[in-house]
Design a protein around this motif. Structure first.
Motif, PDB file in Angstrom:
ATOM      1  N   THR A  33       0.830  -1.208   0.000  1.00  0.00           N
ATOM      2  CA  THR A  33       0.000   0.000   0.000  1.00  0.00           C
ATOM      3  C   THR A  33       0.861   1.253   0.000  1.00  0.00           C
TER       4      THR A  33
ATOM      5  N   SER B 170       2.838   1.854  -3.249  1.00  0.00           N
ATOM      6  CA  SER B 170       1.931   2.305  -4.305  1.00  0.00           C
ATOM      7  C   SER B 170       1.553   3.769  -4.115  1.00  0.00           C
TER       8      SER B 170
ATOM      9  N   GLY C 220      -2.857  -3.012   5.793  1.00  0.00           N
ATOM     10  CA  GLY C 220      -3.114  -1.960   4.830  1.00  0.00           C
ATOM     11  C   GLY C 220      -4.213  -2.383   3.871  1.00  0.00           C
TER      12      GLY C 220
ATOM     13  N   LEU D 195      -4.406  -2.600   0.527  1.00  0.00           N
ATOM     14  CA  LEU D 195      -4.007  -3.536  -0.532  1.00  0.00           C
ATOM     15  C   LEU D 195      -3.628  -4.893   0.062  1.00  0.00           C
ATOM     16  N   GLU D 196      -3.015  -4.879   1.238  1.00  0.00           N
ATOM     17  CA  GLU D 196      -2.678  -6.141   1.914  1.00  0.00           C
ATOM     18  C   GLU D 196      -3.944  -6.904   2.290  1.00  0.00           C
TER      19      GLU D 196
END
Length: 379
Positions: A321, A324, A364, A366-367
């Protein structure tokens, strides 16, 4: 779960998160500050070149093994499948970021590919992985050199993006052989990390890793210097005569993933991102030493280290995350003074990571999405 438990989760290896956070912010240095002057002289930022991304990659291999040890992945087949799913997600995020980025080579595309490739190695024992890593560190640069020389493959400075999918063969060639992070050599870091994940970490093993890593880094630099003094400078100066700055680039502040193939003497250099044996050994050694230092800090001062290094282990716990976000933020801070730009990135990345963990989740976004995808597809 209360905010304190989310920020300082019980049972989590915060020292690994802190090491990952330090690698992330070291990479930010190389993305924001110049590594050389117009006269090809190195700047202070060159100390982070190659080493930070190598540490990031070694920790990726470490995390790959840790993730495979989840209770939900009770069989090798499930662990391999989960690693493949994570690899596909990371690969896809890398392509998306490559489509919008104009300032750096995106590392996630190669990471995703490496996760998929390394998934079949998860059942191997630590000693086997260590032996394989040792061979790979030395042999892969020679293999790359021979393949690229035979097929006359040039460096590919294009960043893989969604548009690269229209040329899958070219994309694969760039990822494996000719790009800024050639997977053939970078598999070495993944293997080193996977082997380190099998270590029973203690004060003694942390000191051993630190000493051995530093020794490897010093040895690699010394051997490169000896080879260059013996005959390397003469040969490579002639090779680079018509390319101003190439020799400085390959020996001091960093090349674009590989070295030229007109003479094997290029494999004697140890500059950042050259993908030579001595570059890989030196940076892998530095990564092992850094991991050992962070482990030792958290063993010796568990409470103080956890609190004082929160700015590292909070973003380090959600690097997919945060990395990015950093790539997107780079497009918005373009043109700023480097010091001010770095400060903006540090404040934003640390602030968002800490607030997210304290208020929303210990993972996070995205995780969390990647974990959900693994749960849906691997049962």
């Amino acid at each position: 779960m209360n905010p304190i438990d989310r920020v300082f989760p019980q049972g989590r290896l915060l020292w690994i998160d802190a090491a990952r956070g330090s690698a992330l912010f070291g990479m930010v240095v190389t993305h924001v500050y110049r590594l050389n002057t117009d006269d090809f002289e190195p700047t202070w930022a060159v100390m982070f070149a190659g080493r930070s991304s190598a540490l990031f990659a070694v920790l990726a291999g470490f995390s790959l093994v840790l993730a495979s040890q989840s209770r939900s992945l009770s069989t090798p087949g499930k662990a391999i499948a989960a690693a493949v799913v994570r690899g596909v997600i990371i690969f896809t995020v890398g392509l998306l970021l490559g489509t919008i980025s104009t300032r750096l080579a995106i590392i996630l595309t190669v990471y995703g590919f490496l996760f998929i490739a390394a998934s079949v190695l998860l059942p191997l024992r630590g000693r086997t992985l260590a032996a394989l890593a040792a061979v790979w560190l030395v042999a892969s640069p020679f293999a790359s050199h021979a393949i690229r020389a035979h097929w006359q493959l040039e460096q590919d400075l294009a960043v893989p993006s969604l548009y690269s999918l229209f040329d899958p063969v070219g994309l694969l060639q760039s990822i494996v052989l000719t790009g800024y992070y050639p997977a053939l050599q970078w598999m070495s870091y993944i293997l080193v990390g996977m082997a380190l994940a099998h270590v029973r970490w203690s004060r003694k093993s942390a000191i051993t890793a630190t000493a051995a890593g530093l020794g490897a880094a010093v040895m690699a630099s010394a051997v490169s210097s000896l080879l260059m003094v013996w005959h390397g400078w003469e040969v490579l100066s002639a090779s680079a005569a018509e390319k101003p700055g190439l020799l400085e680039q390959a020996t001091i502040y960093g090349n674009w993933g590989t070295v030229p193939t007109d003479t094997p003497w290029w494999l004697a250099v140890s500059g950042p991102h050259t993908g030579t044996p001595l570059d890989l050994i030196g940076t892998a050694g530095a990564a092992a030493a850094a991991i050992g230092v962070f482990c030792l800090l958290f063993i010796s001062f568990p409470v103080a280290a956890a609190r004082l290094l929160l700015p590292l282990h909070a973003p380090g716990s959600m690097t997919l995350t945060v990395y990015s976000l950093h790539v997107v933020l780079l497009e918005l801070t373009k043109g700023m003074d480097p010091t001010a730009e770095y400060a903006v990135h540090a404040v934003v990345l640390i602030g968002i990571a800490v607030v997210w963990k304290a208020v929303i989740s210990r993972r996070g976004p995205l995780e969390a999405a990647a974990s959900a995808a693994v749960r849906l597809t691997v049962r």
